[in-house]
Write a protein that holds these residues in place. Structure first.
Motif, PDB file in Angstrom:
ATOM      1  N   LYS A   1       0.722  -1.430  -0.318  1.00  0.00           N
ATOM      2  CA  LYS A   1       0.027   0.381  -0.182  1.00  0.00           C
ATOM      3  C   LYS A   1       1.066   1.258   0.328  1.00  0.00           C
ATOM      4  O   LYS A   1       1.962   1.163   0.417  1.00  0.00           O
ATOM      5  CB  LYS A   1      -0.916   0.021   1.241  1.00  0.00           C
ATOM      6  N   ALA A   2       0.871   2.203  -0.495  1.00  0.00           N
ATOM      7  CA  ALA A   2       1.422   3.835  -0.823  1.00  0.00           C
ATOM      8  C   ALA A   2       0.300   4.553  -0.563  1.00  0.00           C
ATOM      9  O   ALA A   2      -1.302   4.376  -1.064  1.00  0.00           O
ATOM     10  CB  ALA A   2       1.913   3.813  -2.089  1.00  0.00           C
ATOM     11  N   GLU A   3       0.526   5.827  -0.637  1.00  0.00           N
ATOM     12  CA  GLU A   3      -0.134   6.819  -0.582  1.00  0.00           C
ATOM     13  C   GLU A   3       0.220   7.942  -1.433  1.00  0.00           C
ATOM     14  O   GLU A   3       1.585   8.584  -1.212  1.00  0.00           O
ATOM     15  CB  GLU A   3      -0.731   7.580   0.927  1.00  0.00           C
ATOM     16  N   LEU A   4      -0.241   8.561  -2.571  1.00  0.00           N
ATOM     17  CA  LEU A   4      -0.310   9.691  -3.290  1.00  0.00           C
ATOM     18  C   LEU A   4      -1.147  10.576  -3.455  1.00  0.00           C
ATOM     19  O   LEU A   4      -2.037  10.853  -3.237  1.00  0.00           O
ATOM     20  CB  LEU A   4      -0.433   9.857  -4.651  1.00  0.00           C
ATOM     21  N   ILE A   5      -0.441  12.600  -2.397  1.00  0.00           N
ATOM     22  CA  ILE A   5      -0.978  12.971  -2.619  1.00  0.00           C
ATOM     23  C   ILE A   5      -0.619  14.594  -3.783  1.00  0.00           C
ATOM     24  O   ILE A   5       0.557  14.540  -3.653  1.00  0.00           O
ATOM     25  CB  ILE A   5      -0.805  14.069  -0.681  1.00  0.00           C
ATOM     26  N   ILE A   6      -1.710  15.013  -4.541  1.00  0.00           N
ATOM     27  CA  ILE A   6      -1.121  15.554  -5.244  1.00  0.00           C
ATOM     28  C   ILE A   6      -1.946  16.862  -4.811  1.00  0.00           C
ATOM     29  O   ILE A   6      -3.463  17.667  -4.297  1.00  0.00           O
ATOM     30  CB  ILE A   6      -1.840  16.101  -6.040  1.00  0.00           C
ATOM     31  N   LYS A   7      -0.617  17.897  -4.520  1.00  0.00           N
ATOM     32  CA  LYS A   7      -1.027  19.526  -4.222  1.00  0.00           C
ATOM     33  C   LYS A   7      -1.490  19.937  -5.048  1.00  0.00           C
ATOM     34  O   LYS A   7      -0.224  20.183  -5.869  1.00  0.00           O
ATOM     35  CB  LYS A   7      -0.275  19.600  -2.235  1.00  0.00           C
ATOM     36  N   ILE A   8      -2.308  21.409  -5.543  1.00  0.00           N
ATOM     37  CA  ILE A   8      -1.893  21.992  -6.095  1.00  0.00           C
ATOM     38  C   ILE A   8      -1.995  23.925  -5.704  1.00  0.00           C
ATOM     39  O   ILE A   8      -3.277  23.784  -4.737  1.00  0.00           O
ATOM     40  CB  ILE A   8      -3.172  22.126  -7.214  1.00  0.00           C
ATOM     41  N   ARG A   9      -1.423  24.166  -6.595  1.00  0.00           N
ATOM     42  CA  ARG A   9      -0.736  26.005  -5.657  1.00  0.00           C
ATOM     43  C   ARG A   9      -1.157  26.820  -7.005  1.00  0.00           C
ATOM     44  O   ARG A   9      -0.792  26.373  -7.740  1.00  0.00           O
ATOM     45  CB  ARG A   9      -0.027  26.305  -5.350  1.00  0.00           C
ATOM     46  N   THR A  10      -1.809  27.858  -6.768  1.00  0.00           N
ATOM     47  CA  THR A  10      -2.805  28.713  -8.281  1.00  0.00           C
ATOM     48  C   THR A  10      -1.669  30.135  -7.429  1.00  0.00           C
ATOM     49  O   THR A  10      -1.908  30.667  -6.577  1.00  0.00           O
ATOM     50  CB  THR A  10      -4.050  29.082  -7.743  1.00  0.00           C
ATOM     51  N   ASP A  11      -0.572  30.577  -8.715  1.00  0.00           N
ATOM     52  CA  ASP A  11       0.302  31.384  -8.828  1.00  0.00           C
ATOM     53  C   ASP A  11      -0.258  32.662  -9.791  1.00  0.00           C
ATOM     54  O   ASP A  11       0.874  33.167 -10.301  1.00  0.00           O
ATOM     55  CB  ASP A  11       1.377  30.397  -9.234  1.00  0.00           C
ATOM     56  N   PHE A  12      -1.564  32.736  -9.644  1.00  0.00           N
ATOM     57  CA  PHE A  12      -2.330  33.863 -10.394  1.00  0.00           C
ATOM     58  C   PHE A  12      -3.147  34.974  -9.584  1.00  0.00           C
ATOM     59  O   PHE A  12      -3.220  34.147  -9.164  1.00  0.00           O
ATOM     60  CB  PHE A  12      -2.729  32.920 -11.932  1.00  0.00           C
ATOM     61  N   PRO A  13      -3.405  36.039 -10.288  1.00  0.00           N
ATOM     62  CA  PRO A  13      -4.004  36.733  -9.666  1.00  0.00           C
ATOM     63  C   PRO A  13      -5.724  35.950  -8.740  1.00  0.00           C
ATOM     64  O   PRO A  13      -5.750  35.851  -9.058  1.00  0.00           O
ATOM     65  CB  PRO A  13      -3.618  38.796 -10.000  1.00  0.00           C
ATOM     66  N   LYS A  14      -5.325  36.972  -7.161  1.00  0.00           N
ATOM     67  CA  LYS A  14      -7.028  36.262  -6.431  1.00  0.00           C
ATOM     68  C   LYS A  14      -8.002  36.949  -7.829  1.00  0.00           C
ATOM     69  O   LYS A  14      -8.990  36.402  -7.601  1.00  0.00           O
ATOM     70  CB  LYS A  14      -6.938  36.941  -5.127  1.00  0.00           C
ATOM     71  N   GLN A  15      -7.958  38.160  -8.214  1.00  0.00           N
ATOM     72  CA  GLN A  15      -9.273  38.525  -8.675  1.00  0.00           C
ATOM     73  C   GLN A  15      -9.692  37.423 -10.652  1.00  0.00           C
ATOM     74  O   GLN A  15     -10.702  37.553 -11.034  1.00  0.00           O
ATOM     75  CB  GLN A  15      -8.681  39.652  -9.302  1.00  0.00           C
ATOM     76  N   ASN A  16      -8.812  36.298 -11.054  1.00  0.00           N
ATOM     77  CA  ASN A  16      -8.649  35.825 -11.829  1.00  0.00           C
ATOM     78  C   ASN A  16      -9.242  34.026 -11.162  1.00  0.00           C
ATOM     79  O   ASN A  16      -8.721  34.413  -9.728  1.00  0.00           O
ATOM     80  CB  ASN A  16      -7.352  35.186 -12.349  1.00  0.00           C
ATOM     81  N   THR A  17      -9.694  33.569 -12.115  1.00  0.00           N
ATOM     82  CA  THR A  17     -10.394  32.164 -11.452  1.00  0.00           C
ATOM     83  C   THR A  17      -9.874  31.216 -12.433  1.00  0.00           C
ATOM     84  O   THR A  17     -10.426  32.091 -14.134  1.00  0.00           O
ATOM     85  CB  THR A  17     -12.005  32.047 -11.258  1.00  0.00           C
ATOM     86  N   SER A  18      -9.445  29.906 -12.583  1.00  0.00           N
ATOM     87  CA  SER A  18      -9.709  29.221 -13.940  1.00  0.00           C
ATOM     88  C   SER A  18     -10.704  28.023 -13.505  1.00  0.00           C
ATOM     89  O   SER A  18     -11.550  27.788 -12.597  1.00  0.00           O
ATOM     90  CB  SER A  18      -8.039  28.626 -13.315  1.00  0.00           C
ATOM     91  N   THR A  19     -11.014  28.164 -15.092  1.00  0.00           N
ATOM     92  CA  THR A  19     -12.039  27.052 -15.129  1.00  0.00           C
ATOM     93  C   THR A  19     -11.829  25.757 -15.881  1.00  0.00           C
ATOM     94  O   THR A  19     -10.356  25.103 -16.889  1.00  0.00           O
ATOM     95  CB  THR A  19     -13.408  27.934 -15.881  1.00  0.00           C
ATOM     96  N   GLY A  20     -12.679  24.515 -15.808  1.00  0.00           N
ATOM     97  CA  GLY A  20     -12.589  23.871 -16.973  1.00  0.00           C
ATOM     98  C   GLY A  20     -10.754  23.015 -16.537  1.00  0.00           C
ATOM     99  O   GLY A  20     -10.592  22.065 -17.482  1.00  0.00           O
TER     100      GLY A  20
END
Length: 241
Positions: A92-111
């Motif tokens: 058994k193993a555990e994989l944790i995928i962490k994502i950090r958004t490094d664009f301005p807070k007023q923008n939103t990524s979709t899809g």
């Protein structure tokens, strides 16, 4: 570009006045835009481009790619991926995928779609908020939207068919791929100063709609600490009516 104009009028488009194509032998103004290379659609007349950074063209009907360009100088990547792999025991193993958004807070990524192939040595892979496509053998994490300056994490539990050592198991996990779109965001800082009809007819009132965004950018992250980026251009779409 999308054009719905009638009569095929000639248009003039102006880019950044401080735009530099290639650094060799050229001075770059601080904060200026530098592109490695650029090419245009066959409808473009680029005789004035070197002096005025303007293009004259008669757009074909419908949607087409007006400009292609390439950027390899340093810029801030809109997403950072931090995978963490831990072997819990031989099976058994555990994989944790962490994502950090490094664009301005007023923008939103979709899809946003994060995909991870399921290795043949894995018996099961489980986790919340994910889909498991057994036909394509992929783990799919669909994120409706995410704002700039935020972080997300996805833990995945892995069960192996046979006994595994930490190094051998780590090598077969990955790569992690990611596709997304960020409206009103442009990493290259290439801007459109104006788009005009060169000789508008009387009573002819075109409507310009500009949509700027970054899309179809694919990030590949190998668990073995190799990061590969494959960039498409920042898409700037214009509609004339």
């Amino acid at each position: 570009m999308k054009s719905y104009l009638t009569g095929s009028p000639e248009l003039k488009l102006a880019l950044n006045g401080d735009l530099v194509i290639g650094k060799r032998g050229r001075s770059v103004v601080y904060g200026g835009v530098v592109l490695d290379d650029i090419n245009f659609h066959e409808c473009v007349q680029a005789e004035e481009f070197e002096q005025t950074r303007t293009l004259n063209f008669t757009p074909p009907e419908g949607e087409f790619i007006l400009i292609n360009y390439r950027v390899t100088n340093e810029f801030r990547h809109p997403f950072c991926i931090f995978p963490s792999f831990k072997l819990l025991n031989e099976y058994k193993a555990e994989l944790i995928i962490k994502i950090r958004t490094d664009f301005p807070k007023q923008n939103t990524s979709t899809g946003v779609v994060v995909e991870l192939p399921i290795p043949s040595i894995c018996q099961t892979m489980s986790g919340q908020k994910v889909e498991f496509d057994l036909k394509s053998r992929k783990v799919i994490w669909n994120i409706n939207k995410v704002r700039g300056g935020s972080e997300l994490a996805l833990p995945i539990n892995i069960t192996f068919q046979e006994q595994q050592k930490n190094d051998s198991a780590r090598k077969v996990i990955g790569p992690i791929s990611m596709n997304f779109e960020i409206p009103m965001y442009n990493v290259s800082n290439l801007q459109i100063r104006y788009v005009r009809v060169v000789q508008p007819d009387k009573g002819y009132s075109p409507y310009l709609w500009v949509r700027i965004g970054l899309r179809d950018l694919l990030l590949l992250f190998l668990i073995a600490n190799k990061l590969l980026y494959s960039f498409n251009v920042c898409v700037q779409t214009f509609q004339f009516k």
